[in-house]
Design a protein around this motif. Sequence first.
Motif: not given
Length: 121
Positions: A6-16
């Motif tokens: 798996e790949s692609g996870g991370g930290l993102v702001q709401p609405g992102g």
Amino acid sequence: QVHLVESGGGLVQPGGSLRLSCAASGSFFSINVMGWYRQAPGKERELVARIEPGRNTHYLDSVQGRFTISRDDARNTVYLQMNSLKPEDTAVYYCGVDIQPRYNAPFIRTWGQGTPVTVSS
């Protein structure tokens, strides 16, 4: 023999937005249903989305209209496009794929290692 990466996870702001990928590698005969699951702290693992070989899909009610599951059978890969992310989407996301290792063999549920998604300001 067969593993899912798996790949692609991370930290993102709401609405992102984020796009998760899960690719099967190794030797196998065929793949049936592909799906994405998630587990938040203190919660049971829940099905987020699944996709049949014929491209029929099912979504968790809370992600309907925001998430899109797709598959690329030539690359043995399933994707989850996540838009309009909310803090309540924060969880570890796992792909689950039913794989037939050989002709006439039973399908086996195979799991990815999990990728964390954090939605926070």
